[in-house]
Design a protein around this motif. Structure first.
Motif, mmCIF file in Angstrom:
data_model
loop_
_atom_site.group_PDB
_atom_site.id
_atom_site.type_symbol
_atom_site.label_atom_id
_atom_site.label_comp_id
_atom_site.label_asym_id
_atom_site.label_seq_id
_atom_site.Cartn_x
_atom_site.Cartn_y
_atom_site.Cartn_z
ATOM 1 N N LEU A 136 31.085 -8.574 18.900
ATOM 2 C CA LEU A 136 30.896 -9.848 19.780
ATOM 3 C C LEU A 136 30.433 -10.723 19.605
ATOM 4 O O LEU A 136 29.053 -10.294 19.513
ATOM 5 C CB LEU A 136 30.864 -8.872 21.279
ATOM 6 C CG LEU A 136 31.625 -7.737 21.452
ATOM 7 C CD1 LEU A 136 31.269 -7.265 23.057
ATOM 8 C CD2 LEU A 136 33.777 -8.817 21.843
ATOM 9 N N LEU B 160 27.807 -14.526 24.907
ATOM 10 C CA LEU B 160 27.653 -15.428 25.457
ATOM 11 C C LEU B 160 27.089 -16.871 25.781
ATOM 12 O O LEU B 160 25.901 -16.625 25.384
ATOM 13 C CB LEU B 160 28.556 -14.183 26.793
ATOM 14 C CG LEU B 160 29.147 -13.523 27.080
ATOM 15 C CD1 LEU B 160 29.484 -13.476 28.536
ATOM 16 C CD2 LEU B 160 30.710 -13.933 27.101
ATOM 17 N N PRO C 20 35.595 -7.376 27.338
ATOM 18 C CA PRO C 20 35.654 -8.725 25.950
ATOM 19 C C PRO C 20 36.928 -8.467 25.800
ATOM 20 O O PRO C 20 37.922 -8.573 25.583
ATOM 21 C CB PRO C 20 34.898 -7.103 25.130
ATOM 22 C CG PRO C 20 34.522 -6.638 25.641
ATOM 23 C CD PRO C 20 35.211 -6.104 26.680
ATOM 24 N N ARG D 236 29.798 -8.960 30.996
ATOM 25 C CA ARG D 236 30.451 -8.099 29.952
ATOM 26 C C ARG D 236 29.553 -6.841 29.442
ATOM 27 O O ARG D 236 30.357 -6.084 29.592
ATOM 28 C CB ARG D 236 30.644 -9.205 29.184
ATOM 29 C CG ARG D 236 32.062 -8.820 27.626
ATOM 30 C CD ARG D 236 31.817 -9.831 26.951
ATOM 31 N NE ARG D 236 30.742 -10.382 26.233
ATOM 32 C CZ ARG D 236 31.195 -10.676 24.941
ATOM 33 N NH1 ARG D 236 31.773 -11.284 24.369
ATOM 34 N NH2 ARG D 236 29.114 -11.089 24.129
#
Length: 238
Positions: free
Chosen positions: A65, A68, A155, A204
């Motif tokens: 990921l 953010l 996600p 998240r």
């Protein structure tokens, strides 16, 4: 009439023993009911294995990921400063976005709309699919922020979506219509928020906590940033 028998110490001792046995028997039955079965007993090894599993899962997820954007994010590419964006400004930009994306896409030759400038860069079709999914996902995230206390959101796994759902093979006309519906739905969800709701938070990963206000700013940024990506591909293909 028979004479009444006298109580002796032996009688008292026998009665005391019988009472103790009765109490002990009742205690054993009560303890047996409380006793956990093998499968119900706390297992420290099982607990440690579960903890180790989630640590590994969390580490693997972090590798997959992108981080953010921060609450006070500034984008060097599109010169967007989150702290300067009001909710009303974000909603206006998002409401206007589908028409701007459609105009940009229609200005690109059909044969160039599925062209990737490089293996790491999406095509126009993939960007349009991504934007549609952003507004669908962020509508749900914002709804959960309003309805739940600090919900943990899924996600998006953007690259996985692009591969598994064949973004580059999409029907672009249909996807543009879906983008318009998704952006409209997101703006409707924003309208249901009260002033007190904007500081509500979602997570998240465990250390990624963001406010509802951030969700709206991020949704605007996604749209503006990827509209710029589409226009850059248009300039390269022209």
């Amino acid at each position: 009439m028979l004479p009444k028998r006298r109580r002796t110490r032996a009688h008292d001792r026998a009665q005391r023993i019988a009472t103790e046995r009765r109490h002990n028997h009742n205690a054993r039955i009560a303890n047996r009911e409380k006793r956990l079965s093998y499968f119900d007993r706390p297992n420290p090894h099982r607990r440690r294995r579960a903890l180790a599993f989630w640590v590994v899962q969390d580490s693997q997820m972090r590798l997959e990921l992108p981080q953010l954007a921060a609450e006070d994010h500034t984008c060097d590419v599109c010169d967007m400063v989150y702290q300067r964006i009001s909710v009303d400004d974000a909603v206006t930009a998002i409401a206007d976005l589908p028409a701007a994306v459609r105009e940009a896409v229609l200005g690109i030759p059909p044969e160039a709309r599925r062209w990737r400038p490089s293996p790491q860069v999406w095509s126009v079709a993939e960007y349009v699919c991504h934007l549609r999914d952003v507004y669908m996902s962020f509508t749900i995230r914002l709804h959960r922020a309003r309805k739940e206390d600090c919900p943990a959101v899924e996600p998006m796994f953007n690259d996985l979506r692009a591969r598994r759902f064949r973004y580059n093979d999409c029907d672009l006309a249909a996807t543009l219509a879906e983008l318009a519906a998704a952006a409209s739905g997101f703006c409707e969800e924003v309208a249901r928020m009260k002033d007190r709701d904007w500081d509500r938070v979602i997570t998240r990963l465990p250390d990624e906590q963001r406010t509802a206000r951030w969700l709206v700013r991020q949704a605007m940024h996604e749209g503006i940033h990827h509209l710029g990506d589409i226009r850059r591909i248009a300039s390269l293909s022209g």
